[in-house]
Write an enzyme that holds these catalytic residues in place. Structure first.
Site, PDB file in Angstrom:
ATOM      1  N   HIS A  81       0.827  -1.211   0.000  1.00 34.59           N
ATOM      2  CA  HIS A  81       0.000   0.000   0.000  1.00 34.59           C
ATOM      3  C   HIS A  81       0.861   1.261   0.000  1.00 34.59           C
ATOM      4  O   HIS A  81       0.544   2.242  -0.683  1.00 34.59           O
ATOM      5  CB  HIS A  81      -0.944  -0.007   1.201  1.00 34.59           C
ATOM      6  CG  HIS A  81      -1.879  -1.175   1.212  1.00 34.59           C
ATOM      7  ND1 HIS A  81      -2.634  -1.512   2.322  1.00 34.59           N
ATOM      8  CD2 HIS A  81      -2.177  -2.092   0.260  1.00 34.59           C
ATOM      9  CE1 HIS A  81      -3.348  -2.581   2.040  1.00 34.59           C
ATOM     10  NE2 HIS A  81      -3.089  -2.958   0.800  1.00 34.59           N
ATOM     11  N   HIS A 238      -9.286  -2.388  -5.103  1.00 35.19           N
ATOM     12  CA  HIS A 238      -8.195  -2.697  -4.184  1.00 35.19           C
ATOM     13  C   HIS A 238      -7.173  -3.624  -4.837  1.00 35.19           C
ATOM     14  O   HIS A 238      -5.961  -3.465  -4.622  1.00 35.19           O
ATOM     15  CB  HIS A 238      -8.705  -3.336  -2.896  1.00 35.19           C
ATOM     16  CG  HIS A 238      -7.588  -3.571  -1.927  1.00 35.19           C
ATOM     17  ND1 HIS A 238      -7.050  -2.555  -1.167  1.00 35.19           N
ATOM     18  CD2 HIS A 238      -6.851  -4.685  -1.651  1.00 35.19           C
ATOM     19  CE1 HIS A 238      -6.035  -3.030  -0.456  1.00 35.19           C
ATOM     20  NE2 HIS A 238      -5.898  -4.320  -0.730  1.00 35.19           N
ATOM     21  N   ASP A 242      -3.210  -2.956  -5.168  1.00 30.81           N
ATOM     22  CA  ASP A 242      -2.166  -3.929  -4.852  1.00 30.81           C
ATOM     23  C   ASP A 242      -1.218  -4.119  -6.034  1.00 30.81           C
ATOM     24  O   ASP A 242       0.003  -4.229  -5.859  1.00 30.81           O
ATOM     25  CB  ASP A 242      -2.783  -5.280  -4.488  1.00 30.81           C
ATOM     26  CG  ASP A 242      -3.292  -5.345  -3.057  1.00 30.81           C
ATOM     27  OD1 ASP A 242      -2.955  -4.450  -2.252  1.00 30.81           O
ATOM     28  OD2 ASP A 242      -4.028  -6.299  -2.745  1.00 30.81           O
ATOM     29  N   HIS A 265      -0.828 -11.183  -5.196  1.00 33.29           N
ATOM     30  CA  HIS A 265       0.541 -10.789  -4.903  1.00 33.29           C
ATOM     31  C   HIS A 265       1.572 -11.734  -5.529  1.00 33.29           C
ATOM     32  O   HIS A 265       2.544 -11.288  -6.148  1.00 33.29           O
ATOM     33  CB  HIS A 265       0.760 -10.738  -3.392  1.00 33.29           C
ATOM     34  CG  HIS A 265      -0.070  -9.698  -2.709  1.00 33.29           C
ATOM     35  ND1 HIS A 265       0.021  -8.359  -3.019  1.00 33.29           N
ATOM     36  CD2 HIS A 265      -1.007  -9.798  -1.738  1.00 33.29           C
ATOM     37  CE1 HIS A 265      -0.813  -7.685  -2.259  1.00 33.29           C
ATOM     38  NE2 HIS A 265      -1.460  -8.533  -1.483  1.00 33.29           N
TER      39      HIS A 265
END
Length: 309
Positions: A81, A238, A242, A265
């Protein structure tokens, strides 16, 4: 968006922020310091043995539920973030001191870090900014997930998620990255999780600091946060946030189009590695900043109110 000849930037002054990690639940204070040209984004663990960890793909040590970097067993978790905010606002060089194992989660997004950058201000350095320009497609397929980099005159993120839970379902979000679009459209999109997974995550050492103050909690048939969602597609936004943070581990801004279907991720990290492994797929350029405003206008974006639908 106008094209400018770009110089590297850093913060004008140091700034501090404290909070707890969403996974470890442990408190941490970070101090962001100005840094010289070509230093990059560097994290320094100041508790115990001091160690410096460059925020690069080759220092990633874990990608389960967050992005963690480390050297010699000393790690910093949930960096994405902050990294997204630094990338979006064109901050090239910063030393991030941290006295704990995980970044403060704030309210689960990048808004607090935008405020930090705005408070500190930016300073231009004399060295030119380096950028990676995608020259040809690079595609990664893992199961039914697909991620790819494509040539594009700008920096575009095209992210699609597809969950069986009907409260999320299939959502897509496309972002042409500028400080303004980041601040307005995705910076306040929060991390999220399923209440059905909480006990399992606790046993694994995750989500120990998670709460309705820093995460969107998804129940069996409703969103549990009293205020609801900030956007109807907050989940895809979101995941886009990321991706901005994870892809900044290239080590420099990129010029290209990143597309992701069912990414995360780990897959973001794998896509970065696949791109950098193909030296014919990119070139490093020094004098072109795509889709970014001059530093004097960068911080105006921090005052933009995120739109809601």
């Amino acid at each position: 968006m106008r094209t400018i000849h770009g110089k590297q930037t850093t913060l004008s002054e140091s700034i501090q922020f404290s909070g707890a990690g969403v996974h470890s639940g442990k408190p941490a204070t970070i101090v962001l310091h100005p840094a010289e040209a070509d230093r990059g984004i560097v994290f320094v663990r100041t508790d115990g043995e001091e160690v410096e960890i460059a925020a690069r793909h080759d220092n990633v040590v874990a990608t389960e539920l967050c992005t963690m970097i480390g050297i010699g067993g000393r790690t910093v978790a949930t960096i994405e973030h902050l990294m997204a905010a630094l990338a979006a606002f064109g901050v090239d060089n910063v030393v991030v001191e941290i006295d704990g194992p995980e970044m403060p989660i704030a309210d689960g997004c990048s808004a607090a870090f935008i405020e930090l950058i705005a408070e500190a201000g930016l300073r231009r350095l004399s060295a030119p900014r380096k950028l990676l320009r995608v020259k040809k497609p690079v595609r990664l397929e893992v199961g039914n997930a697909v991620l790819e980099f494509l040539p594009y005159d700008g920096t575009r993120y095209d992210v699609t998620i597809d969950f069986s839970n009907p409260l999320i379902g299939r959502q897509s979000y496309v972002l042409d990255l500028t400080p303004q679009t980041f601040a307005r459209d995705i910076a306040r999109a929060r991390t999220f999780g399923f209440m059905a997974d909480v006990e399992k995550l606790w046993k694994m050492g995750f989500a120990l600091g998670s709460s309705l103050d820093n995460s969107v909690a998804i129940g069996d048939d409703r969103i549990l946060n009293p205020e609801g969602l900030r956007w109807s597609d907050e989940f895809a936004r979101h995941k886009t946030l990321d991706a901005v943070g994870d892809l900044s581990l290239i080590g420099m801004p990129f010029i290209g189009h990143f597309r992701s279907y069912k990414g995360g991720h780990k897959l973001n990290w794998m896509a970065v590695k696949a791109l950098l492994a193909d030296t014919d797929a990119f070139e490093i350029v020094h004098d072109h900043v795509a889709n970014r405003e001059a530093a004097g206008g960068i911080l105006q974006a921090a005052a933009l109110a995120p739109s809601r639908d």
